[in-house]
Enzyme design. Structure first.
Site, mmCIF file in Angstrom:
data_model
loop_
_atom_site.group_PDB
_atom_site.id
_atom_site.type_symbol
_atom_site.label_atom_id
_atom_site.label_comp_id
_atom_site.label_asym_id
_atom_site.label_seq_id
_atom_site.Cartn_x
_atom_site.Cartn_y
_atom_site.Cartn_z
ATOM 1 N N ILE A 26 0.955 -1.089 -0.094
ATOM 2 C CA ILE A 26 0.026 -0.009 0.108
ATOM 3 C C ILE A 26 0.705 1.274 -0.048
ATOM 4 C CG2 ILE A 26 -1.584 1.392 1.639
ATOM 5 C CD1 ILE A 26 -2.958 -1.284 2.220
ATOM 6 N N ASP A 45 11.696 4.195 4.611
ATOM 7 C CA ASP A 45 11.383 2.782 4.920
ATOM 8 C C ASP A 45 12.837 2.276 5.402
ATOM 9 O OD1 ASP A 45 10.386 0.137 4.709
ATOM 10 O OD2 ASP A 45 8.991 0.634 3.177
ATOM 11 N N ASP A 61 13.939 3.635 10.372
ATOM 12 C CA ASP A 61 13.538 2.736 11.307
ATOM 13 C C ASP A 61 12.525 3.570 12.532
ATOM 14 O OD1 ASP A 61 12.839 0.837 13.439
ATOM 15 O OD2 ASP A 61 14.895 0.404 13.835
ATOM 16 N N ASN A 88 2.328 5.201 6.868
ATOM 17 C CA ASN A 88 2.010 3.806 6.496
ATOM 18 C C ASN A 88 2.756 2.687 7.062
ATOM 19 O OD1 ASN A 88 0.651 2.132 4.326
ATOM 20 N ND2 ASN A 88 2.735 1.771 3.901
ATOM 21 N N TYR A 162 -3.046 -7.255 16.353
ATOM 22 C CA TYR A 162 -3.190 -6.390 15.332
ATOM 23 C C TYR A 162 -4.192 -5.632 15.385
ATOM 24 C CZ TYR A 162 -3.379 -4.587 10.472
ATOM 25 O OH TYR A 162 -3.507 -3.964 9.399
ATOM 26 N N THR A 194 -9.429 -6.282 3.682
ATOM 27 C CA THR A 194 -8.248 -7.185 3.324
ATOM 28 C C THR A 194 -7.593 -6.835 1.961
ATOM 29 O OG1 THR A 194 -9.311 -8.703 4.695
ATOM 30 C CG2 THR A 194 -7.430 -9.444 3.048
#
Length: 268
Positions: A26, A45, A61, A88, A162, A194
């Protein structure tokens, strides 16, 4: 690192966006779509791999405050401004409350919740500057969009940890929206169902019957299919963009109807 050459045309023309976890799934779809719409995009990232043309990257991080602060300082030095932050970065977890030990709870909450707070705190000075000056011409001011989940609003089996992390993201989004609305910074979140991402692909690959598991996940969403990363990206861009200039503190579901619809069983 090569200078980005995003077109100044489009709804994000002249604006700078940061996307955490933007190198895959995503996050990559969001980064690519923001760039297509004119933003200069910096991906944060752990592993940048080979980013598509038009995206810049910085290793970051989100569980390390020094790493986060260094990355946002580098954004300030390189771009001199920031209009959009997309939080994200996140990791998944499976099982009931019996299935994950304390260390796994700490790890997932540190990435999914505290990491979001770390990045937001480091980005706020830049976002305040953009909102105060009207830099970039965004009538809605600066914007933060958090990636949440339908797991925050619907009880999903085998997702206790989660779901807890995403429930915290939903509450954090609302609290941040209240804290920063008078500074001209809008904060919203997107709640995917999902989605057809590499993480879901790995879960399917590990299932005893991947085809049956995919069919079950598709059937769980009333539209009968998985959500695409591009559909989530479009929702993020709406919340971050000028068309949502009066929108803050909301969650936008992109879940194929999973949260809100209650259909009768099919006659087939």
């Amino acid at each position: 690192m090569a200078q980005q050459t995003a077109s100044p045309e489009g709804e994000f023309g002249g604006q700078v966006a940061v996307v955490t976890g933007g190198a895959s799934g995503i996050g990559l779809a969001v980064s690519t779509e923001l760039a297509r719409r004119g933003a200069r995009v910096c991906v944060l990232d752990l592993a940048l791999h080979e980013l598509p043309p038009g995206l810049e990257g910085l290793t970051c991080d989100v569980t390390d405050r020094a790493s986060v602060n260094a990355a946002l300082s580098a954004v300030d030095e390189r771009f001199g401004r920031l209009h959009v932050l997309v939080n994200n970065a996140g990791i998944g977890a499976q099982g009931t409350v019996e299935d994950n030990d304390d260390e796994e709870w700490r790890r997932v909450l540190d990435v999914n919740v505290t990491g979001m707070a770390r990045v937001s705190a480091a980005a706020l000075p830049l976002l305040r500057r953009a909102a105060a000056t009207g830099d970039g011409g965004a009538p809605g001011g600066a914007a933060i969009v958090n990636t949440c989940s339908v797991a925050a609003t619907a009880g999903i089996p085998q997702r206790a940890l989660y779901s807890a992390s995403k429930g915290a993201v939903l509450s954090l989004t609302r609290a941040m929206a209240a804290d920063h609305v008078r500074e001209g910074i809008r904060v919203n979140c997107v709640n995917p169902g999902t989605a057809d991402t590499p993480w879901i692909g790995r879960l399917l690959d590990s299932a005893p019957d991947p085809a049956a598991e995919r069919a079950a996940l598709e059937a769980r969403q009333p539209m009968g299919r998985l959500v695409s990363a591009a559909e989530v990206a479009a929702a993020v861009c709406y919340l971050a963009g000028p068309s949502a200039g009066a929108t803050t503190g909301i969650e936008l579901a992109v879940d194929g109807g999973m949260q809100g619809l209650r259909l009768r069983p099919s006659a087939d």
